[in-house]
Design a protein around this motif. Structure first.
Motif, short mmCIF file in Angstrom:
data_model
loop_
_atom_site.label_atom_id
_atom_site.label_comp_id
_atom_site.label_asym_id
_atom_site.label_seq_id
_atom_site.Cartn_x
_atom_site.Cartn_y
_atom_site.Cartn_z
N HIS A 186 30.71 14.71 -69.15
CA HIS A 186 31.99 15.25 -68.65
C HIS A 186 31.95 16.78 -68.70
CE1 HIS A 186 36.19 15.45 -67.72
NE2 HIS A 186 36.58 15.82 -68.93
N ALA A 200 29.70 10.89 -77.86
CA ALA A 200 29.05 12.21 -77.82
C ALA A 200 28.28 12.42 -76.52
CB ALA A 200 28.12 12.37 -79.03
N GLN A 219 22.43 18.38 -80.36
CA GLN A 219 23.64 18.84 -79.68
C GLN A 219 24.33 20.00 -80.42
OE1 GLN A 219 25.03 14.70 -77.44
NE2 GLN A 219 26.56 16.23 -77.95
N VAL A 238 38.01 21.21 -81.20
CA VAL A 238 37.87 19.79 -80.84
C VAL A 238 38.38 18.91 -81.99
CG1 VAL A 238 36.17 17.93 -80.45
CG2 VAL A 238 36.00 20.07 -79.17
N ILE A 267 29.42 18.91 -68.60
CA ILE A 267 28.55 19.61 -67.65
C ILE A 267 28.84 19.20 -66.20
CG2 ILE A 267 26.70 20.02 -69.32
CD1 ILE A 267 25.15 17.70 -67.88
N PHE A 277 37.80 25.57 -72.88
CA PHE A 277 36.78 24.55 -72.59
C PHE A 277 36.93 23.36 -73.53
CE2 PHE A 277 32.53 22.66 -72.97
CZ PHE A 277 32.21 22.47 -71.64
N ALA A 278 37.18 23.63 -74.81
CA ALA A 278 37.34 22.54 -75.78
C ALA A 278 38.55 21.67 -75.42
CB ALA A 278 37.51 23.12 -77.19
N LEU A 314 34.43 26.13 -81.28
CA LEU A 314 34.49 24.93 -80.45
C LEU A 314 34.68 23.67 -81.30
CD1 LEU A 314 31.58 25.61 -77.93
CD2 LEU A 314 33.93 25.05 -77.25
N ARG A 332 18.51 21.57 -71.70
CA ARG A 332 17.38 21.74 -72.61
C ARG A 332 16.56 20.45 -72.70
NH1 ARG A 332 19.35 21.78 -77.64
NH2 ARG A 332 21.53 22.26 -77.29
N LEU A 379 27.03 27.32 -71.27
CA LEU A 379 27.85 26.18 -70.86
C LEU A 379 27.27 24.88 -71.41
CD1 LEU A 379 30.02 24.65 -69.27
CD2 LEU A 379 28.40 24.60 -67.37
N VAL A 380 25.96 24.71 -71.24
CA VAL A 380 25.31 23.48 -71.70
C VAL A 380 25.48 23.34 -73.22
CG1 VAL A 380 23.08 22.31 -71.96
CG2 VAL A 380 23.69 23.40 -69.79
N ASP A 381 25.26 24.43 -73.95
CA ASP A 381 25.39 24.36 -75.41
C ASP A 381 26.84 24.14 -75.83
OD1 ASP A 381 22.70 24.61 -75.76
OD2 ASP A 381 22.72 26.75 -76.18
N SER A 382 27.78 24.72 -75.09
CA SER A 382 29.20 24.49 -75.41
C SER A 382 29.57 23.02 -75.20
CB SER A 382 30.10 25.38 -74.54
OG SER A 382 29.84 26.74 -74.80
N ALA A 383 29.09 22.46 -74.10
CA ALA A 383 29.37 21.05 -73.82
C ALA A 383 28.75 20.17 -74.89
CB ALA A 383 28.83 20.67 -72.44
N ALA A 384 27.54 20.51 -75.31
CA ALA A 384 26.84 19.71 -76.32
C ALA A 384 27.59 19.74 -77.65
CB ALA A 384 25.42 20.24 -76.51
N VAL A 385 28.04 20.90 -78.06
CA VAL A 385 28.74 21.02 -79.35
C VAL A 385 30.09 20.30 -79.31
CG1 VAL A 385 29.89 22.65 -80.91
CG2 VAL A 385 27.61 23.16 -80.04
N ALA A 386 30.87 20.59 -78.26
CA ALA A 386 32.20 19.96 -78.17
C ALA A 386 32.06 18.44 -78.12
CB ALA A 386 32.93 20.48 -76.93
N ALA A 387 31.10 17.96 -77.36
CA ALA A 387 30.89 16.52 -77.22
C ALA A 387 30.45 15.89 -78.54
CB ALA A 387 29.85 16.25 -76.14
N THR A 443 30.87 12.44 -73.42
CA THR A 443 31.66 13.68 -73.37
C THR A 443 30.79 14.84 -72.88
OG1 THR A 443 32.93 12.84 -75.26
CG2 THR A 443 33.26 15.15 -74.68
N PHE A 444 29.52 14.80 -73.24
CA PHE A 444 28.60 15.83 -72.74
C PHE A 444 28.50 15.78 -71.21
CE2 PHE A 444 24.25 17.09 -71.46
CZ PHE A 444 24.30 18.43 -71.84
N ILE A 467 25.01 30.16 -77.60
CA ILE A 467 26.29 30.59 -78.17
C ILE A 467 26.07 30.82 -79.66
CG2 ILE A 467 27.82 29.58 -76.45
CD1 ILE A 467 28.19 27.12 -78.18
N ILE A 486 37.64 19.63 -72.08
CA ILE A 486 36.63 18.56 -72.19
C ILE A 486 37.23 17.29 -72.82
CG2 ILE A 486 35.62 19.03 -74.47
CD1 ILE A 486 32.85 18.75 -73.18
#
Lengths: 245, 120
Positions: free
Chosen positions: A132, A126, A208, A237, A134, B31-32, A233, A14, B59-67, A129-130, A225, B35
């Motif tokens: 990682h 943050a 994010q 985490v 993607i 995924f969580a 999620l 995005r 996927l991108v949004d999941s990575a963003a949230v988890a990160a 980890t992002f 999502i 990562i």
């Protein structure tokens, strides 16, 4: 200046997320409120080094994480007290204690610097980890910029229930009126001893995760999502990090 | 996450604890976990599962949230940010059911041990 770019990603990122990461990288490379740009980039470097180092594994495995920190295992010439602090926050945040906080402050890191270091570690974590998540390499660290820290401490910040001083939700001054909006939130207060760090991190939160209003608007979905999937999620985490907040 | 149909055990127990009752919950939990880990093959498999079943944007949004939460957890834990009373009251059962309270108990024990060490 190193500019964050995700053109090597297999997935389309995005635009608002890219813009947010660029803004963070730019801010982290410049003078903060208490740390110089050079010091802030060194904190970013130590955050990465701590994550990959043997010390990180030792801290996680130790009965007491505090005895396993190793300030000689460093990537920069930051003070040893800073190195230990960063290692523990990176490796084992769930076992940090009030006593550890007090010892860290008594060891010579002022509360203001402590909060700014925490912020730099959190921003870096943050964004790293992002990357990682993607499947792209960590983005190059920014080049530090010249400039002097502003040394602004809001007079409203004081000791409350949290370990680090902060501004109560109903005690903010004119300079922070832009930040204290919406429902009261202790996590939004956490960095307010250094208001620019709080602002910067919660700008990243909006990109994010979700903005404040979006978090509570269950009538619409704002990401690919759902709210429920987002919270799942986040909860998993946080559980893995043994975070009790 | 207050739905009665959700199995909160998955939050602490992970993917082996069962099905939480959220659509694609199994691959999001995986995924969580991936990562935060260091297993590149597991990470790639988790990434692909979300991209194929939910789409690249998911996927991108999941990575963003988890990160993001990997960062924000460190702010909460390093500054000692307390849970708001209203949230604590609203999640009494959830916290007991999932075992999250044990994290606090372990932290308090560690803090007490540190204090004793300093005093001794």
């Amino acid at each position: 200046m190193s500019k964050i770019d995700y053109s090597d990603s297999r997935y389309t990122i995005r635009e608002d997320l890219i813009a947010s990461h660029r803004q963070v990288w730019d801010k982290l490379s410049g003078a903060g409120t208490w740390l110089t740009g050079e010091e802030r980039v060194k904190v970013m470097s130590e955050t990465r080094h701590a994550r990959e180092s043997a010390t990180c594994a030792n801290i996680k495995e130790a009965l007491s994480p505090f005895s396993a920190a190793n300030p000689r295992d460093a990537a920069t010439d930051l003070p040893e007290t800073w190195i230990s602090m960063i290692q523990l926050i990176v490796a084992d945040p769930g076992r940090l204690t009030h006593n550890w906080y007090q010892n860290t402050i008594e060891g010579g890191i002022p509360e203001t610097h402590f909060v700014e270091i925490v912020s730099v570690v959190a921003h870096t974590t943050a964004i790293d980890t992002f990357a990682h998540g993607i499947g792209v390499p960590l983005r190059p660290l920014p080049e530090p910029k010249q400039g002097k820290p502003s040394k602004y401490r809001p007079k409203e910040a004081r000791q409350h229930q949290a370990w680090a001083p902060n501004i109560a939700w109903d005690e903010f001054g004119q300079n922070e009126a832009d930040y204290f909006v919406g429902p009261e939130s202790n996590i939004r207060r956490a960095l307010t001893l250094v208001p620019d760090e709080a602002r910067s991190f919660f700008d990243l939160v909006s990109a994010q995760y979700l903005s404040g209003p979006q978090m509570w608007d269950f009538s619409s979905e704002f990401r690919a999502i759902t709210h429920l999937q987002i919270e799942l999620l986040a909860a998993r985490v946080s559980a893995l990090n043994q975070c009790t907040y | 996450m207050t739905g009665d149909h959700l199995d909160y055990g998955v939050i602490v127990g992970g993917s082996e604890a069962g099905d939480i009752g959220v659509e694609h919950g199994d691959i999001l939990i995986e995924f969580a976990e991936a990562i935060l880990g260091v297993d590149d093959e597991r990470m790639e498999a988790a990434r692909k599962a979300i991209a194929e079943k939910m789409g690249a944007s998911a996927l991108v949004d999941s990575a963003a949230v988890a990160a993001l939460f990997n960062g924000i957890d460190r702010i909460a834990d390093a500054t000692g940010a307390p849970l708001e009373q209203s949230k604590a009251d609203a999640t009494v059962n959830l916290r007991a059911e999932t075992g999250i309270n044990e994290f606090s108990a372990r932290k308090e024990a560690l803090n007490a041990a540190q204090k004793n060490l300093t005093a001794g």
